[in-house]
Design a protein around this motif. Structure first.
Motif, PDB file in Angstrom:
ATOM      1  N   LEU A 456     -56.886 -30.934  39.188  1.00 25.81           N
ATOM      2  CA  LEU A 456     -55.774 -31.083  38.346  1.00 25.81           C
ATOM      3  C   LEU A 456     -55.765 -30.700  36.375  1.00 25.81           C
ATOM      4  O   LEU A 456     -54.875 -30.280  36.194  1.00 25.81           O
ATOM      5  CB  LEU A 456     -55.369 -32.128  38.192  1.00 25.81           C
ATOM      6  CG  LEU A 456     -54.736 -32.563  39.926  1.00 25.81           C
ATOM      7  CD1 LEU A 456     -54.329 -33.973  39.917  1.00 25.81           C
ATOM      8  CD2 LEU A 456     -53.914 -32.062  40.616  1.00 25.81           C
ATOM      9  N   ILE A 465     -48.516 -28.201  34.928  1.00 28.07           N
ATOM     10  CA  ILE A 465     -48.681 -28.866  35.736  1.00 28.07           C
ATOM     11  C   ILE A 465     -48.109 -30.424  34.670  1.00 28.07           C
ATOM     12  O   ILE A 465     -48.766 -29.700  33.277  1.00 28.07           O
ATOM     13  CB  ILE A 465     -49.298 -29.574  36.376  1.00 28.07           C
ATOM     14  CG1 ILE A 465     -48.685 -30.963  37.233  1.00 28.07           C
ATOM     15  CG2 ILE A 465     -50.469 -29.583  36.082  1.00 28.07           C
ATOM     16  CD1 ILE A 465     -50.092 -31.576  38.478  1.00 28.07           C
ATOM     17  N   VAL A 470     -49.336 -34.260  37.060  1.00 30.22           N
ATOM     18  CA  VAL A 470     -50.934 -35.204  37.314  1.00 30.22           C
ATOM     19  C   VAL A 470     -50.428 -35.974  37.893  1.00 30.22           C
ATOM     20  O   VAL A 470     -51.439 -36.468  39.401  1.00 30.22           O
ATOM     21  CB  VAL A 470     -51.193 -34.884  36.408  1.00 30.22           C
ATOM     22  CG1 VAL A 470     -52.847 -35.777  36.793  1.00 30.22           C
ATOM     23  CG2 VAL A 470     -51.288 -33.773  35.287  1.00 30.22           C
ATOM     24  N   ALA A 473     -49.108 -35.969  41.861  1.00 31.23           N
ATOM     25  CA  ALA A 473     -49.933 -35.719  42.164  1.00 31.23           C
ATOM     26  C   ALA A 473     -50.777 -36.426  43.045  1.00 31.23           C
ATOM     27  O   ALA A 473     -51.582 -36.207  44.551  1.00 31.23           O
ATOM     28  CB  ALA A 473     -50.419 -33.253  42.350  1.00 31.23           C
ATOM     29  N   THR A 494     -56.238 -32.504  46.695  1.00 29.78           N
ATOM     30  CA  THR A 494     -56.115 -33.182  45.630  1.00 29.78           C
ATOM     31  C   THR A 494     -55.625 -31.638  45.492  1.00 29.78           C
ATOM     32  O   THR A 494     -54.337 -30.892  44.681  1.00 29.78           O
ATOM     33  CB  THR A 494     -56.911 -33.116  44.654  1.00 29.78           C
ATOM     34  OG1 THR A 494     -57.744 -34.409  44.904  1.00 29.78           O
ATOM     35  CG2 THR A 494     -57.187 -33.664  43.313  1.00 29.78           C
ATOM     36  N   SER A 495     -56.489 -30.528  45.671  1.00 33.41           N
ATOM     37  CA  SER A 495     -55.928 -29.380  45.959  1.00 33.41           C
ATOM     38  C   SER A 495     -54.234 -28.878  46.231  1.00 33.41           C
ATOM     39  O   SER A 495     -53.144 -28.203  46.017  1.00 33.41           O
ATOM     40  CB  SER A 495     -56.781 -28.621  46.422  1.00 33.41           C
ATOM     41  OG  SER A 495     -58.252 -28.053  45.213  1.00 33.41           O
ATOM     42  N   PHE A 498     -51.503 -30.835  44.908  1.00 32.20           N
ATOM     43  CA  PHE A 498     -50.950 -29.726  43.701  1.00 32.20           C
ATOM     44  C   PHE A 498     -50.176 -28.622  43.964  1.00 32.20           C
ATOM     45  O   PHE A 498     -49.227 -28.254  43.384  1.00 32.20           O
ATOM     46  CB  PHE A 498     -51.777 -29.111  42.148  1.00 32.20           C
ATOM     47  CG  PHE A 498     -52.020 -28.355  41.372  1.00 32.20           C
ATOM     48  CD1 PHE A 498     -51.055 -28.317  40.480  1.00 32.20           C
ATOM     49  CD2 PHE A 498     -51.871 -27.183  41.982  1.00 32.20           C
ATOM     50  CE1 PHE A 498     -50.179 -27.617  39.733  1.00 32.20           C
ATOM     51  CE2 PHE A 498     -51.944 -25.815  40.895  1.00 32.20           C
ATOM     52  CZ  PHE A 498     -51.306 -26.520  39.706  1.00 32.20           C
TER      53      PHE A 498
END
Length: 506
Positions: A456, A465, A470, A473, A494-495, A498
């Protein structure tokens, strides 16, 4: 006696305020004076009540009648004052004893023939009165099921003014049939099922994530790809409402007059789908006189589905930003300020172009497509956690056996498990779903793995972003971890979070 007093409730939004109904009988020319900021419907109560008294074989007092609704500075609206005013008038005239009126709240409208008619807002009115120490209520029989939702109070239901007068004279309370417990009555979920949606694995997964974490969802795709089908089936995988949530949702539906007969308690998440011609006032709430709840409040603890989102006025769409952030709507008037709860999941759907023709049939130039989607403002899209693009369903998927598609029950079981993990993690906090955790507390108290934060961070450095993005996400990453049964999000969650926030269509 020439003076009598009882109580009623006036509603400002879903908040009730106790009103003292005082009646004084004086000499002079016959007439009725009603004071205390009544609206038009309440001023007409004078004629309704007089006809109801006459048609109930009771004597209407002669002379000047003064009816005061206190506090005088508080606006009063609606017809729910009829029973209280009629009871106080007859008590002041000595036609009925006043003993049972003292400390009793009366709620109901009277017909010209004396019938007691149900009114809106009985549940929030009684809850507010009970919070202020009142424990005895009289309501119209049509509101009895709703009134029974309020615990630890005594409720008397009357079908007409004659029954009210009999009760005030000491007669036994009219017996009413015992119905099943109101908490067990729930609207039917109906037959829609996620198994009806063929193909679209990414969008189906996004619906599951939205349900598990309470996230907002945006779906973009040509007509016939299943956007509306998916949105309408999202409630079928959501958990039923808790007792507190059910009472809050029911109170709003009561004020709006949306409670169906025989189902006084809303126990499944509401699904609200306004038309694209809806005005800002109908979406947010308002109107002339006493403000009414809008679609965002009718969707409280449920889903607000905005289909064909670019067709809505841009101002209407941007007005959603405040309730999305605050979970409530505040409507200011010259005489009062009304707040309606509005904590909902926003689900938006849109075609990629104004012609809404599939595939190769679309002739819209790229510039027109960009202008069409630009009606969805950046600040609004920044508040959407999940953005997915749907592609036309392949023939093989369309002709596939429906039995191989996951049902709502299967997905709902995974959603329930993820929500339970989130509740255990958030047990000592005021939050119950990942979507509502404030960003600062999320980063401080629920950190993700460092590799996930670096993903992120690089996106933020590249301007891909925002800071708000953030946080959103990270919330989605926690939901993905809950669905996977992990203690905290890894770089993988997390990926993917996003990628879902950023979408592939913008």
């Amino acid at each position: 006696m020439s003076l009598a007093l009882t109580h009623c409730v006036t509603l400002l939004g879903v908040q009730g305020h106790i009103v003292e109904v005082e009646v004084h009988l004086g000499g002079g020319e016959p007439g009725v004076t009603l004071v205390g900021l009544p609206d038009a419907a309440l001023r007409e109560a004078r004629d309704r009540i007089r006809a109801a008294v006459a048609n109930s074989s009771e004597a209407w007092p002669s002379g000047q009648i003064t009816i005061s609704l206190s506090p005088a500075s508080l606006p009063k609206s609606g017809s729910l004052f009829d029973l209280a005013i009629a009871g106080a008038v007859l008590a002041a005239a000595g036609e009925v004893p006043s003993d049972r009126l003292l400390g009793t709240v009366l709620l109901g409208e009277l017909g010209l023939d004396g019938r007691a008619r149900p009114v809106r807002g009985v549940l929030p009115a009684m809850v507010s009165a009970a919070d202020q120490g009142f424990t005895r209520f009289v309501v119209a029989a049509g509101n009895l099921a709703e009134a029974r939702l309020v615990p630890d109070v005594a409720v008397t239901a009357v079908t007409d003014l004659a029954e009210l007068c009999g009760w005030l004279r000491g007669e036994e309370e009219p017996e009413r049939p015992h119905e099943p417990p109101a908490s067990a009555v729930a609207p039917d979920r109906g037959s829609p099922d996620l198994a009806d949606v063929l193909g679209q694995p990414v969008a189906r997964r996004a619906v599951e994530i939205a349900a598990a974490g309470g996230h907002n969802l945006m779906m973009l795709g040509p007509p016939g790809t299943g956007k509306s089908l998916l949105a309408e089936r999202l409630p079928t995988v959501l958990p039923t409402l808790s007792s507190t949530e059910a009472l809050e949702a029911t109170a709003i539906h009561s004020v709006a007059g949306l409670l169906p007969p025989g189902a006084p308690l809303v126990t499944v998440p509401p699904f609200a789908a306004p038309h694209h011609t809806s005005s800002r006032a109908s979406i947010i709430g308002g109107g002339h006189g006493n403000p009414q709840p809008g679609w965002v409040s009718k969707a409280h603890h449920g889903i607000l589905f905005v289909d064909e989102a670019p067709q809505f006025g841009r101002g209407v769409l941007d007005s959603l930003r405040e309730p999305l952030e605050r979970g409530e709507v505040v409507i200011a008037r010259s005489t009062s300020t009304v707040a309606f709860p509005a904590r909902f999941q926003l689900v938006m759907a849109a075609n990629p172009c104004p012609c809404a023709k599939p595939g190769s049939l679309c002739t819209c130039p790229s510039g027109e497509r960009r202008r069409y989607l630009s009606r969805l403002s950046g600040p609004l899209l920044d508040r959407i956690d999940l953005k997915v693009e749907l592609q036309p369903v392949a023939r093989a998927e369309l002709l596939a056996d429906r039995a191989f598609a996951e049902s709502s029950a299967t997905v709902a079981a995974r959603v329930a498990g993820a929500r339970e993990r989130a509740r255990e993690r958030l047990a000592d906090t005021p939050w119950r779903t990942n979507a509502v955790i404030p960003g600062a507390r999320l980063r401080r108290d629920f950190p993700v793995e460092p590799a996930g934060l670096r993903v992120l961070g690089r996106a933020m450095d590249a301007g891909q972003i925002s800071a708000r993005g953030v946080d959103r996400a990270l919330r989605v990453a926690w939901t993905l971890a809950d669905l996977a049964g992990r203690d905290r999000p890894t770089e993988e969650e997390t990926s993917y979070a996003f990628a879902l926030w950023a979408g592939r269509a913008w």
